[in-house]
Motif scaffolding. Structure first.
Motif, PDB file in Angstrom:
ATOM      1  N   ALA A1350       0.823  -1.206   0.000  1.00 22.01           N
ATOM      2  CA  ALA A1350       0.000   0.000   0.000  1.00 22.01           C
ATOM      3  C   ALA A1350       0.857   1.256   0.000  1.00 22.01           C
ATOM      4  CB  ALA A1350      -0.925  -0.017   1.213  1.00 22.01           C
ATOM      5  N   LYS A1351       1.938   1.220   0.737  1.00 26.91           N
ATOM      6  CA  LYS A1351       2.820   2.385   0.823  1.00 26.91           C
ATOM      7  C   LYS A1351       3.488   2.659  -0.522  1.00 26.91           C
ATOM      8  CE  LYS A1351       6.674   4.259   3.542  1.00 26.91           C
ATOM      9  NZ  LYS A1351       7.632   3.982   4.641  1.00 26.91           N
ATOM     10  N   LYS A1354       0.905   4.083  -2.889  1.00 32.48           N
ATOM     11  CA  LYS A1354       0.523   5.434  -2.476  1.00 32.48           C
ATOM     12  C   LYS A1354       1.585   6.438  -2.899  1.00 32.48           C
ATOM     13  CE  LYS A1354       1.375   6.716   1.582  1.00 32.48           C
ATOM     14  NZ  LYS A1354       1.471   6.879   3.042  1.00 32.48           N
ATOM     15  N   GLU A1355       2.845   6.094  -2.711  1.00 35.04           N
ATOM     16  CA  GLU A1355       3.920   7.008  -3.076  1.00 35.04           C
ATOM     17  C   GLU A1355       3.940   7.256  -4.582  1.00 35.04           C
ATOM     18  OE1 GLU A1355       7.378   5.168  -1.563  1.00 35.04           O
ATOM     19  OE2 GLU A1355       7.030   5.759   0.527  1.00 35.04           O
ATOM     20  N   GLN A1358       1.068   9.569  -5.456  1.00 41.42           N
ATOM     21  CA  GLN A1358       1.277  10.951  -5.010  1.00 41.42           C
ATOM     22  C   GLN A1358       2.226  11.696  -5.934  1.00 41.42           C
ATOM     23  OE1 GLN A1358       2.539  10.290  -0.982  1.00 41.42           O
ATOM     24  NE2 GLN A1358       0.459  10.545  -0.132  1.00 41.42           N
ATOM     25  N   PHE A1392      -3.660  -0.133  -8.070  1.00 39.15           N
ATOM     26  CA  PHE A1392      -4.209   0.372  -6.816  1.00 39.15           C
ATOM     27  C   PHE A1392      -5.599  -0.224  -6.544  1.00 39.15           C
ATOM     28  CE2 PHE A1392      -3.382   4.476  -4.257  1.00 39.15           C
ATOM     29  CZ  PHE A1392      -3.648   3.789  -3.067  1.00 39.15           C
ATOM     30  N   CYS A1431      -4.019   5.482   2.342  1.00 39.18           N
ATOM     31  CA  CYS A1431      -4.240   5.017   0.959  1.00 39.18           C
ATOM     32  C   CYS A1431      -5.653   5.354   0.508  1.00 39.18           C
ATOM     33  CB  CYS A1431      -4.005   3.511   0.860  1.00 39.18           C
ATOM     34  SG  CYS A1431      -2.319   2.997   1.213  1.00 39.18           S
ATOM     35  N   VAL A1434      -5.861   8.959  -0.486  1.00 37.14           N
ATOM     36  CA  VAL A1434      -5.267   9.176  -1.805  1.00 37.14           C
ATOM     37  C   VAL A1434      -6.232   8.724  -2.907  1.00 37.14           C
ATOM     38  CG1 VAL A1434      -3.366   8.530  -3.331  1.00 37.14           C
ATOM     39  CG2 VAL A1434      -2.919   9.015  -0.920  1.00 37.14           C
TER      40      VAL A1434
END
Length: 1501
Positions: A1350-1351, A1354-1355, A1358, A1392, A1431, A1434
């Protein structure tokens, strides 16, 4: 004066009160102006004089005297003809121009109606004159003859009169001689047909046709009862049609004009014949028009599938109408129904035919005289159409019968209505009338002709056939000759077949209703005998001359088929001659390699064979025709034997191989085998045993035939022990094994065994076994030394024992073809064994056990209890039915193979295949016996000896080794398949098909690998327990490699050969067998598949990349080892495309469209075929064999392959072969699809069995899954517009597969994470000492994996969102749906959404199991869960941004349009730009839906 070049369209009236035929497309082709003679003088004459030339030029100027002045001008004798025509035509043109404008007709002294009538009569007088002569200097010169019927102006004037008469509703009078001008026009067109109709010529004939159409469709009609003039006119038009179809192409302006001319003349002529029939006109019609009409019919039938099928069908119908009304008018038809012809064929009381003659003195006889004249004239097209005469007569009889039935019904209705009550409603009366009509129609359609009508039609049939038969007899009496005579025979046969076809379909002859005292049957026999005599002469002529053989043979077979369908008694039980003729035709056809009709001949032969089988099946005599075929095969090589002399005329001195091949092809034909199978199934169960006894007699005759063929030789010849010196033995052996064994086996395998016939059937089979016992016992006895030698001597000679004794120390020298003898006995024995087992199972228990014991079978009829109580088990071998004790099947196979398969198994292909099938049958029995013995030993039965099981296993191992030893043939065949492209000159290598048609006798070197592979794959359960590890691995390797289709189209699509759905066992190829085996779940039940398949598959996948892996720098990859993911991801980030991705650099890949165009390179495409096929196979095959080890092997290989493919895609500097990009893109999509299928199957199977399985050891592969798609997705802009949509669809598929990969992975990991939460809840209510038991590190690691993924996502999101937001905030116009690379954006959204959907699936499932709301709330408030909320935020931001961009894109529509205009000015393809914009907006909406739908299913806070 009016302009003579007026537009033709302006001359057409706007409104017509009556519907008329249009002139067709010719109106648009009047391109040139008409040439006319204009007067150069304008003279003014006094008004008191008669209308002079000067005044004659003024009627077109208007005024109340215009119409009158034109009439006076035409009546003025001082004006020449040219001037009058010019004035009239100018008047017509001016009237055409005034159409729709102001008109002063009401003020005219002479109204238009009178003018039209006058001008019409005048111009008709010009058109019916063949030529007017103009005097010059007191002398008449031929050069000054004026042909007014060829003057376009005259026809345009006439057309104007016809059209105005319709508008004004004026009746015109038409000259009776108007047909003359039509006739002259037809002759003129005939002379100009080969020239091009253009300009005035085209306008002339088009206008003439318009006039003809208007004349014949007018209210007054055209009345001319002069039949001679009609015949002359129609004859000229028919000549025009003949020349059009024979010499000139029936297309373009000429073809359409001729079509219209024929229709416009033939249609009124048919009406004339119907209304003005005369007996005295019958002869003239027959003499002058019959042959031309039949000739035109023959030509038209060749044009049915041409460029104008509609016109052709219309003309065909009109020609048939003319013939029908001209020949079979009700005035004439009674005479045709009163003919007498069958008395001469009637049979007297003593059985001899009466000698009488056909007497018919009526005028109808002239029709048959004319038919004889047509035959004598050798008019091929007319001769072929003679059958239409019979067809039209029957149609006319049907019509008269229907009309009389309706008339009688109407009269009955009138009588019944007179007696009805007055209050009957009209509706009820109408209903009654329609009901009566339907009843009459039903009775007419359901009943056949009455006996009297049928006899009359039969008499006509005889009379029309007699001249045709006399023609054939004339050819037979003078002996057949080559050249034109054969073509004449072909035409005559076609005519006979046309007549027979009508006779058959209309059921003129019905066997049960025949009252002709045998006359009809005798005539049909006469026809059949003439056809058969012609056939025998044709067969003998083909030895030296084979020209036109296939054409005539096709017609002969068609005639025989019709006659068999009409009356089977025409054969007179001489089926052997018919089968010999069929085999001879096939043998001759094999030698005609260059004949274009050879395939149609083979198809016709098969159809006749099937018809013969099915005919006798309906008669419950199918055994007669089958054994007649067997006799015909034996007769082939009997040279003038006693009693067989009559058959020699059907046999040609061909080489024996031709007949042997003919027998093979006939018996291998799928339709023929199905016909025999169905016929045998229809035999009543009570007749089955009798059929077996007849089969036994025929087998005895065949064995005797083998001995007779090898006539006794002297002792010296036998002492040399050269069986090859018996010249006939080789051919007999091949016919014996190739033909007779196929028939006998098919006969036995098709019989139905029931409880009612099993006893008698078993006894009959035992009798059959006794017949083959004397010979076969020498082959399968326990002493195998010299067994084959003794066996063949017993088959070849009568006193075999003495011969063997005298030559016991010598061995015979065998020809290769003698293996057919062994095959015959093997196959016959196997078929009897199978049928006998079926019968024994259905017998009463005691009798069943007795019969099984005789055969040496202890399983078919013995129960488990019998086995448990048995003390002496039957140790039966495969041949125990022949002799006990017998040699094992493996020993017999070795003895036979040492002689006939010593050098190469392909030398005796059918025998090799048959021995494999026998080995499989024996392995099934051995496996059952071994398992039973093992069960008895496990239960402590000491009577079973371990040695017994050991011997059984040894035999099974030997048979399995024999089968596995022949896998090398499949391997060699596969090596030939893989060499599919010539990389040196970029040409495809011709591939020779390896398909097999499931016929044993047709197995050859080419199809043997397929046949053996079929046996091996169909019997894996039988041989795999006894195969070595090496053989099992080799089998799996072959199974994988043979599953690859070997043909590739120029579009890069793998072509798979497919059989017809209704004929699923028609033929099969290697890759079809393997593919079917892969999708069969029973394969994966075998333990060796689970152990070895994954490694073998991955090795094959690696090998399939060798053709293209060396083309890329990233090709040095080891498939077995996991890659160094940090380095791989670093290289991906640093790739040249990644560096320039923000700039959207586009490399020239336009030539990638060559993958579907003319510039495609087959060698390039073929490089990817094997790899692509293997990935597709992995995607579709069942995954029941998956375990942790195999999963790891598959995933590692696929990811390594993805590395190679992605590296090749990003290395755009190697774009010299741009076809690679398209193929690599397809390969990458296939990789991701296979990965999706593997991970999904693993999640369902592996994860369900173990709780601690880890799909990926680290998270680097997850990063690869996203980044690889993210990089490759931007390549869509690099492809040309020709394949833009194809690439777009592939990208969507790629994202879809990636979506499901993330969904499955996260679903699996989240499932473990949720278990961690459940463990945490349980820990709150457990004792301290129990908490350690509930904690699991795997659950914690799974949760960490979820958070890390997830990280990462997400990055990445972004980073992308920041760039887009900055663009929007800065007001950049480029930041819109068209400027944003939606493919890259969509790839991230797919990953995602897949990740969150996996989490949502687990959450929904968990909440469904636990309804405690407080527990749910507490669970989501845990610290690990809170990190996922970031997440979700986002994701929500993505939704808002996408909607904003969508709205912004609509607001910038005007700017976008301007941008599009600028692109178009610069040469950009605007349509392509609009399509791309549409695709992107559609993708935008799809992404919004993904986000919203996924968010609604996430209960996270």
């Amino acid at each position: 004066m009016a302009d003579s070049g007026a537009n033709p369209k302006q001359r057409q009236p706007k409104k017509n009160k009556k519907k008329r035929k249009q002139s067709g497309p010719e109106e648009s082709e009047r391109l040139l102006k008409t040439n006319r003679t204009n007067s150069s003088e304008n003279e003014n004459e006094p008004e008191d004089q008669n209308f002079e030339v000067g005044e004659a030029e003024k009627p077109n100027q208007g005024g109340p005297w215009r119409n009158l002045e034109l009439i006076l001008s035409i009546q003025n004798r001082e004006l020449d003809l040219h001037k009058k025509v010019e004035l009239a035509h100018g008047f017509v043109m001016s009237r055409v121009k005034e159409e729709g404008g102001s008109s002063d007709e009401d003020n005219q002294a002479v109204n238009m109606s009178r003018l039209v009538i006058f001008v019409s009569d005048w111009v008709q007088s010009l058109l019916i004159s063949e030529g007017k002569k103009v005097e010059s200097g007191g002398e008449k010169h031929q050069a000054e003859v004026v042909y007014t019927y060829l003057d376009l102006r005259c026809w345009e004037i006439f057309k104007f009169c016809l059209e105005e008469s319709l508008k004004l509703n004026v009746s015109l009078t038409f000259s009776r001689n108007l047909l003359r001008s039509i006739c002259w026009i037809a002759r003129s067109a005939l002379s100009l047909l080969n020239k091009t109709f253009i300009g005035e010529g085209l306008r002339l004939y088009t206008t003439v046709l318009d006039c003809i159409s208007l004349v014949f469709s007018s209210q007054e009609g055209f009345s001319n009862e002069n039949l001679d003039m009609w015949i002359t006119t129609v004859s000229s038009v028919l000549d025009l049609g003949h020349k059009c179809y024979c010499e000139a192409p029936a297309s373009g302006n000429e073809g359409v004009l001729v079509f219209q001319f024929l229709c416009l003349v033939l249609e009124p002529f048919a009406r004339f014949l119907r209304a003005h029939a005369r007996k005295d006109g019958f002869r003239d019609f027959s003499n002058k028009l019959l042959e031309p009409l039949l000739h035109l019919l023959g030509l038209l039938h060749l044009q049915i599938g041409g460029s104008n099928p509609g016109w052709t069908r219309n003309i065909l119908k009109l020609v048939e109408d003319v013939l029908s009304h001209g020949l079979y008018h009700p005035l004439h038809i009674d005479g045709f129904l009163s003919l007498c012809s069958t008395e001469k064929d009637a049979t007297s009381n003593d059985g001899k035919s009466k000698d009488s003659k056909t007497i018919n003195q009526s005028y109808h006889r002239h029709l048959f005289d004319k038919v004889e004249g047509i035959l004598a004239a050798k008019n091929a097209f007319a001769v072929e159409s003679i059958g239409v005469l019979f067809h039209l007569l029957i149609d006319q009889v049907k019509k008269l019968k229907r009309d009389s039935a309706l008339t009688a019904s109407t009269k009955m209705m009138g009588k019944s209505e007179g007696s009805r009550l007055l209050e009957d409603s009209s509706l009820g009366q109408t209903s009654m009338m329609s009901s009566e009509s339907r009843i009459v129609e039903k009775n007419y359609c359901s009943t056949s002709f009455n006996p009297g009508t049928r006899k009359s039609l039969h008499d006509f049939f005889v009379l029309i056939m007699e001249p045709l038969l006399l023609e054939i007899n004339g050819f037979l009496e003078t002996k057949l000759k080559v050249g034109p005579e054969l073509l004449d025979i072909h035409c005559t046969l076609k005519a006979i077949n046309n007549v027979l076809s009508v006779f058959m379909h209309e059921k003129i002859y019905v066997r049960t209703e025949d009252a002709s005292e045998g006359a009809s049957l005798n005539f049909l026999k006469k026809v059949y005998n003439i056809i058969i005599s012609l056939s025998s002469d044709l067969i003998q002529l083909s030895v030296t001359h084979s020209d036109n053989f296939t054409l005539i043979a096709n017609e002969v077979l068609s005639a025989v088929g019709y006659l068999m369908e009409i009356e089977y008694d025409v054969l007179e039980n001489d089926l052997v001659s018919l089968w010999l003729m069929i085999l001879s035709y096939w043998a001759i056809g094999l030698s005609l390699v260059d004949s274009p009709d050879r395939c149609s001949l083979f198809s016709k032969i098969t159809d006749i064979g099937c018809q013969l089988i099915m005919l006798y099946s309906q008669l419950r005599q199918v055994n007669n025709t089958i054994f007649a075929l067997c006799k015909a095969i034996r007769v082939i090589n009997l040279h003038n034997s006693d009693g067989e002399l009559n058959y020699t005329r059907f046999v040609i001195p061909f080489h024996g191989e031709a007949y042997a091949k003919a027998v093979e092809m006939l018996l291998s034909a799928h339709e023929f085998k199905i016909a025999i199978h169905k016929a045998m199934k229809s035999i009543p169960e009570g007749q089955a045993s009798q059929c077996i006894r007849q089969l036994t007699l025929d087998i005895s005759e065949s064995l005797e035939w083998m001995k007779v063929s090898c006539s006794e030789a002297d002792e010296k010849e036998f002492s040399e022990c050269h069986l090859s010196s018996l010249h006939n033995f080789n051919l007999e052996a091949e016919l014996f094994g190739r033909g007779l064994s196929e028939i006998y086996a098919l006969f036995l395998e098709s019989l139905i065994v029931t409880t009612g016939n099993c006893n008698l059937l078993g006894a009959s089979i035992m009798e059959l076994i006794r017949v083959i016992f004397p010979c076969m016992s020498n082959l399968v006895g326990p002493q195998q030394e010299d067994a084959v030698n003794k066996f063949l001597w017993s088959v070849a000679v009568k006193d075999s024992d003495n011969v063997i004794t005298r030559n016991k120390n010598k061995y015979m020298i065998f020809e290769v073809s003698t293996y057919w003898v062994v095959l015959f006995f093997f196959r016959l024995y196997s078929s009897c064994r199978c049928l006998y087992r079926q019968a024994a199972i259905l017998m009463p228990p005691d009798l069943s056990r007795k019969m099984s014991a005789e055969m040496g079978d202890s399983f078919s009829s013995f129960s488990g209890r019998d086995w448990m109580e048995m003390s002496d088990w039957i140790n039966g071998g495969f041949f125990s039915w022949i002799v006990q004790p017998s040699a094992s099947l493996f020993s017999v196979i070795q003895s036979v193979s040492n002689i006939f398969c010593k050098d190469c198994a392909a030398d005796s292909c059918p025998l090799t295949y048959l021995m494999h099938t026998m080995a499989c049958e024996r392995l099934v029995d051995l496996n059952s016996r071994i398992k039973s013995f093992e069960y008895l030993i496990e239960n402590g039965d000491n009577l079973v000896q371990v040695a017994d099981i050991s011997s059984l296993r040894q035999e099974a191992a030997g048979l399995t080794g024999f089968m596995m030893g022949h896998l090398s043939l499949v391997s060699e065949d596969q090596q030939r398949i893989f060499i599919s492209a010539d990389t040196t000159n970029n040409k495809m290598v011709d591939y020779e098909s390896d398909e097999w048609d499931f016929s044993i006798c047709s197995v050859n070197k080419k199809s043997l690998p397929t046949a053996l592979w079929w046996v091996v794959c169909q019997n894996i359960h039988a041989w795999c327990p006894h195969a070595s590890k090496k053989d099992l691995k080799r089998f799996l390797s072959l199974l994988i490699h043979t599953s690859i289709p070997y043909v590739r189209s120029s579009f890069g699509v793998v072509i798979e050969h497919k059989n017809h759905e209704a004929d699923r066992l028609k033929n099969v190829a290697l890759h079809q067998i393997s593919s079917q085996c892969f999708i069969d779940s029973s394969l994966y039940e075998q333990r060796f598949v689970c152990r070895y398949f994954a490694k073998r598959f991955c090795r094959a996948l690696e090998k399939s990349t060798l053709p293209f892996i060396s083309d890329f720098p990233s090709g040095n990859v080891k498939f077995k080892s996991s890659p160094n993911w940090p380095n791989v991801l670093s290289d991906l980030e640093n790739s040249s495309l990644a560096i320039s991705c923000n700039k959207l650099n586009v490399f020239d890949c336009s030539s990638a469209s060559s993958c579907k165009g003319q510039n495609s390179q087959p060698s390039t495409i073929m490089k990817f075929t094997a790899c692509q096929s293997l990935l597709n196979l992995l995607s579709c095959m069942p995954k029941g064999h998956l375990d942790t080890r195999s999963f790891s092997c598959y995933v590692t290989s696929i990811l390594n392959l993805e590395r190679i493919v992605v590296g090749g895609l990003l290395d755009y500097q190697n774009a010299s072969y741009s076809t690679y990009y398209y193929e690599l893109f397809r390969l990458f999509v296939s990789c991701r699809k296979a990965l999706r299928c593997i991970i999904t199957a693993c999640e369902e199977t592996v994860a369900g069995r173990t709780s601690d399985t880890v799909l990926f050891e680290d998270l680097f592969p997850v990063s690869w899954l996203y980044k690889s798609v993210h990089m490759v997705a931007g390549l869509q802009e690099s492809f040309s517009k020709d394949i833009y949509h194809q690439v777009h669809d592939m990208i969507l598929a790629l994202m879809d597969h990636t979506f499901y990969v993330f969904l499955t992975l996260n679903k699996y990991q989240s499932n473990h994470a949720v278990r961690f939460l459940e463990v945490a809840e349980l820990n709150f209510g457990c004792a301290q000492e129990q908490r350690s038991l509930l904690n699991s590190s795997n659950y914690i690691e799974a949760w960490k994996s979820v958070n890390v993924v997830a990280k990462i996502l997400k990055e990445q999101m972004q980073i992308l969102l920041v760039n887009v937001k900055n663009g929007i905030c800065n007001g950049k116009e480029e930041v819109s749906v068209d400027a944003l690379n939606l493919n890259k954006f969509a790839s991230l959204i797919s990953c995602f959404s897949g990740f969150l959907w996996g989490l949502a699936c687990v959450v929904i499932d968990t909440d469904g199991r636990n309804s405690d709301e407080k527990a749910k709330l507490s669970r989501w408030k845990l610290e690990p869960i809170s990190e996922l909320n970031l997440c979700i935020k986002v994701f929500e931001e993505i939704s808002s941004l996408l909607l904003q961009m969508f709205i912004l894109d609509d607001n910038q529509q005007s700017t976008t349009i301007c941008h599009a205009y600028n692109l178009q000015k610069s040469g950009y393809n605007l349509d392509f730009w609009v399509q791309r914009r549409f695709c992107r907006k559609a993708m935008m909406l799809t992404l919004i839906w993904h986000v919203v739908d996924c968010r609604m299913n996430l209960p996270l806070q």
